[in-house]
Scaffold this active site. Sequence first.
Site, PDB file in Angstrom:
ATOM      1  N   HIS A   1       0.818  -1.216   0.000  1.00  0.00           N
ATOM      2  CA  HIS A   1       0.000   0.000   0.000  1.00  0.00           C
ATOM      3  C   HIS A   1       0.848   1.260   0.000  1.00  0.00           C
ATOM      4  CE1 HIS A   1      -3.612  -2.430   0.867  1.00  0.00           C
ATOM      5  NE2 HIS A   1      -4.111  -1.498   0.092  1.00  0.00           N
TER       6      HIS A   1
ATOM      7  N   ARG B   1     -10.108   5.463  -0.653  1.00  0.00           N
ATOM      8  CA  ARG B   1      -9.767   4.451   0.367  1.00  0.00           C
ATOM      9  C   ARG B   1     -10.064   5.036   1.752  1.00  0.00           C
ATOM     10  NH1 ARG B   1      -5.438   3.131  -3.641  1.00  0.00           N
ATOM     11  NH2 ARG B   1      -5.525   0.893  -3.982  1.00  0.00           N
TER      12      ARG B   1
ATOM     13  N   ARG C   1     -15.127   3.796  -0.818  1.00  0.00           N
ATOM     14  CA  ARG C   1     -15.113   2.398  -0.391  1.00  0.00           C
ATOM     15  C   ARG C   1     -15.231   2.376   1.129  1.00  0.00           C
ATOM     16  NH1 ARG C   1      -9.858  -1.085  -1.559  1.00  0.00           N
ATOM     17  NH2 ARG C   1      -8.806   0.185  -0.013  1.00  0.00           N
TER      18      ARG C   1
ATOM     19  N   GLU D   1     -12.541  -8.579  -5.861  1.00  0.00           N
ATOM     20  CA  GLU D   1     -11.098  -8.701  -5.615  1.00  0.00           C
ATOM     21  C   GLU D   1     -10.736 -10.048  -5.008  1.00  0.00           C
ATOM     22  OE1 GLU D   1      -9.804  -5.367  -3.201  1.00  0.00           O
ATOM     23  OE2 GLU D   1     -11.594  -5.458  -1.975  1.00  0.00           O
TER      24      GLU D   1
ATOM     25  N   ASN E   1      -5.473  -5.648  -7.577  1.00  0.00           N
ATOM     26  CA  ASN E   1      -4.319  -5.891  -6.690  1.00  0.00           C
ATOM     27  C   ASN E   1      -4.588  -7.125  -5.831  1.00  0.00           C
ATOM     28  OD1 ASN E   1      -3.621  -3.401  -7.715  1.00  0.00           O
ATOM     29  ND2 ASN E   1      -4.312  -2.297  -5.912  1.00  0.00           N
ATOM     30  N   ASP E   2      -5.735  -7.110  -5.162  1.00  0.00           N
ATOM     31  CA  ASP E   2      -6.054  -8.272  -4.337  1.00  0.00           C
ATOM     32  C   ASP E   2      -6.485  -9.449  -5.193  1.00  0.00           C
ATOM     33  OD1 ASP E   2      -5.526  -7.774  -1.587  1.00  0.00           O
ATOM     34  OD2 ASP E   2      -7.062  -6.227  -1.636  1.00  0.00           O
TER      35      ASP E   2
ATOM     36  N   ARG F   1       0.988 -10.023  -1.949  1.00  0.00           N
ATOM     37  CA  ARG F   1       1.361  -8.817  -2.702  1.00  0.00           C
ATOM     38  C   ARG F   1       2.412  -7.990  -1.978  1.00  0.00           C
ATOM     39  NH1 ARG F   1      -4.234  -5.255  -2.178  1.00  0.00           N
ATOM     40  NH2 ARG F   1      -2.964  -3.386  -2.346  1.00  0.00           N
TER      41      ARG F   1
ATOM     42  N   CYS G   1     -10.372  -0.756 -10.602  1.00  0.00           N
ATOM     43  CA  CYS G   1      -9.701   0.233  -9.753  1.00  0.00           C
ATOM     44  C   CYS G   1      -8.371  -0.265  -9.208  1.00  0.00           C
ATOM     45  CB  CYS G   1     -10.604   0.674  -8.609  1.00  0.00           C
ATOM     46  SG  CYS G   1     -10.935  -0.636  -7.433  1.00  0.00           S
TER      47      CYS G   1
HETATM   48  C1  PEP Z   1      -7.310  -3.784  -5.048  1.00  0.00           C
HETATM   49  O1  PEP Z   1      -7.197  -4.732  -4.254  1.00  0.00           O
HETATM   50  O2  PEP Z   1      -7.089  -3.885  -6.262  1.00  0.00           O
HETATM   51  C2  PEP Z   1      -7.711  -2.462  -4.559  1.00  0.00           C
HETATM   52  C3  PEP Z   1      -7.964  -1.486  -5.385  1.00  0.00           C
HETATM   53  O3  PEP Z   1      -7.760  -2.292  -3.210  1.00  0.00           O
HETATM   54  P1  PEP Z   1      -6.455  -2.089  -2.299  1.00  0.00           P
HETATM   55  O4  PEP Z   1      -5.264  -1.953  -3.205  1.00  0.00           O
HETATM   56  O5  PEP Z   1      -6.694  -0.884  -1.477  1.00  0.00           O
HETATM   57  O6  PEP Z   1      -6.437  -3.349  -1.506  1.00  0.00           O
HETATM   58 MG    MG Z   2      -8.010  -4.527  -2.267  1.00  0.00          MG
END
Ligand code: PEP
Ligand code: MG
Length: 567
Positions: free
Chosen positions: A189, A297, A333, A432, A455-456, A466, A503
Amino acid sequence: MLTLQGKGASGGVVVGRARLLRHEEIKVKRDTATDPTAEWGRYEAARARTVEELERLYDQSYREIGAEQAEIFSVHAMMAEDEDFNEAVQRGIVEQQYRAEYALMRAKEQFEALFSGMEDEYMRERAGDVRDVAARILGHLKGKVERKSNETEETYILCAEDLTPSQTVNLDRRAVLAFVTAKGSTNSHSAILARSMNLPAVVDVGEELLTSVVDGAMLAVDGERGLIYVDPDDAILQEWDERMQRAQARGEQLFQYRDRESRTPDGQRVEICANVGSMGEVQEAVRVGADGIGLFRSEFLYLGRQDYPDEEEQLRAYRQALISMPGKRVIIRTLDIGADKQAAYFGLAREENPALGLRACRVSLARPEVFLTQARALLRASASGRLAVMFPLITSTREVEQLLGLWNRAKRELDAAGEAYAQDIEIGIMIETPAAAIISDRLAPLVDFFSIGTNDLTQYTLAMDRQNAALAEACQGQHESVMRLIRYTVESARRAGIWVGICGELGADLTLTESFLRMGVAELSVSPGAVLPVRERVCTLPSLGAGDKKERWGEMEEDAHELVEKR
Ligand code: PEP
Ligand code: MG
């Protein structure tokens, strides 16, 4: 000249002086006071000037960056007024007859040790705040000329072992030119935040960073290639200068797209929105002309503090975001706490596998009172703009139904209190987890939109953490499995007649823009720094052609497959 190699976490080239986050010890001589009363007076005057300075910094940051970033100055002002701390200084002056500077350093060491030894991570981090506040008071004791409203004149490259998301979001963006960390991963993050903040960053440089870089050393940083030159020679300085000029020219070229509609030459419209975690980033989204906020976020309102933000504080933050984006959709979110985003005051149990544990919507369901407070703040803010809300880390229809149940309960509570809210708030969910993607056909009828968090989705599909630097290269969303899940999700959304956005970081991958548009993705939400490059790509795409949908899906799959093969 020394070369250090890390991983490029956020692009951009800069030259600047290093500042190590590991605070150097301030050396103060052990002097005795000849007149303890006068000495105490000196201390009190320096302390009062420190509090004034911090209050001014709070006001300035609140106005210019946002409430969350300003908070740190309010915490520091409170520390400077802390009775126990000041009594410790007073004892040093009156009982031990030390000079104010030395008494202050003794009290600082005592409190620093106290905080450092605490179990609670949040409290341990406060040791750094004690050092900062003591250094400020010391500056005034030594007759420092106050830096007017401007902490910003001094810019630097921050070097640290690692940065937590809350430390990253609280960086003074006017002063920090870039950050470089010994540890960390490009998918963390903190790295994502750096990209959102348009701040060059290199992570995973190794311990050598902290052993070979001293405060004040000149650094040339390349956030793209993960390269750092310590004490760069003239040739490098010249190269960096040219690269910075080219980057500026490129920035100006991109800026021509600021007010352009996000539409392909053959007429397909897509929204290019921004992902944000603070008011500073909302302002950056406005500056680059984002079509809206695709991911706010909200958990960053909860991080780096000692207690829950109350309904009023949240209301102010959400309102501010909505007012900054008149007429444009702002998707907030709901709380995604847990995993690497921990807030000690939640009192969540320690977990073996926090990424697979109680996080995101699972916390909201386990702590309905926390969710309801957030929901009421969101609903009340909805009158100030075009609000949409989405729930993170969904894995089942039951979770969505339960969250919607709580959402409706928050509405009833507001109805009973006579509070108004908008009737047309769109409700979406994040896709996700592989589970959500696989049952996206079942989830789609329950909501107004999907937002794919790649991402998740990548982390959970590939079973690769990650955050793990050793896996960063393999943990790529272009993997065919992830692309297939995306395609299936978009198809489910299309069948149910809802829109779908992306996203996660993959949304900013320009090699995939065409594929995503062909699939029918309606929105790409990317870090503010990527809005204009993505818009340029959309506006200059070759014709997507007609062709029936089936053929286009097929092409898409081939594109993805080819990409994976190439990487
Ligand atoms: C994701 O998981 O792609 C996402 C946008 O949320 P975050 O990166 O905040 O977990
Ligand atoms: Mg996420």
